[in-house]
Motif scaffolding. Sequence first.
Motif, PDB file in Angstrom:
ATOM      1  N   ARG A  71       0.812  -1.276   0.309  1.00 18.85           N
ATOM      2  CA  ARG A  71       0.040   0.430   0.064  1.00 18.85           C
ATOM      3  C   ARG A  71       0.854   1.281  -0.125  1.00 18.85           C
ATOM      4  N   ARG A  73       0.677   5.245  -0.396  1.00 22.77           N
ATOM      5  CA  ARG A  73       0.266   6.966   0.620  1.00 22.77           C
ATOM      6  C   ARG A  73       0.933   7.729   0.451  1.00 22.77           C
ATOM      7  N   THR A  74       0.064   8.871  -1.279  1.00 21.39           N
ATOM      8  CA  THR A  74       1.257   9.597  -1.657  1.00 21.39           C
ATOM      9  C   THR A  74       0.613  11.102  -1.578  1.00 21.39           C
ATOM     10  N   SER A  75       0.875  11.743  -3.105  1.00 25.66           N
ATOM     11  CA  SER A  75       0.404  13.240  -3.065  1.00 25.66           C
ATOM     12  C   SER A  75      -0.517  12.847  -4.281  1.00 25.66           C
ATOM     13  N   GLU A 101      -6.727   6.085   4.079  1.00 24.42           N
ATOM     14  CA  GLU A 101      -5.501   6.949   3.855  1.00 24.42           C
ATOM     15  C   GLU A 101      -4.375   6.495   2.916  1.00 24.42           C
ATOM     16  N   ASP A 102      -4.638   5.555   2.733  1.00 22.75           N
ATOM     17  CA  ASP A 102      -3.579   4.611   1.337  1.00 22.75           C
ATOM     18  C   ASP A 102      -4.232   5.455   0.097  1.00 22.75           C
ATOM     19  N   CYS A 103      -3.136   5.515  -0.895  1.00 28.12           N
ATOM     20  CA  CYS A 103      -4.138   5.876  -2.709  1.00 28.12           C
ATOM     21  C   CYS A 103      -3.909   4.294  -3.191  1.00 28.12           C
TER      22      CYS A 103
END
Length: 151
Positions: A71, A73-75, A101-103
């Motif tokens: 997983r 999580r990024t912008s 929360e994760d992308c």
Amino acid sequence: MESLDEIDRLILELLQTEGRLTGAEVGRRVGLSQPAAGARIQRLEKSGVITGYRAVVAPAAVGLNIHAVVRLRTSHAQLSPALTLAAQTPEVVSTLRVTGEDCLLFDVHCSHAERLEQIVDSLARYGPVTTSLVLRSYPPKALPTGPAEAL
């Protein structure tokens, strides 16, 4: 495509679990002639309901003994580069963009732990990663083709 009738739904259920059935066998199972069943299958293919057929390969049988879910999580700015990297990494067999929360969620099959480490490290350039090893996979179910029934 116009709405699917009950016979279309039965055909879809059959082909999802037994994709190599002949048109004649599909017809027999749903109560149609081979030409009628074949015509329906072609219509489902042309309209994009059936998008393809494929072989399902056992990962361990081809040396891919490590299965992980990674997983990320990024912008928003890093989504495109992360997706490009995943598309260029053969061991990433599927990618999902998810809420929460994760992308992104990556399904990864590797031959050894060092390769998994390389993949995780390369994805970590785009944000925090969480990696889970898969202990066991269960066979996928066919997609539902009709309305949900009450529990």
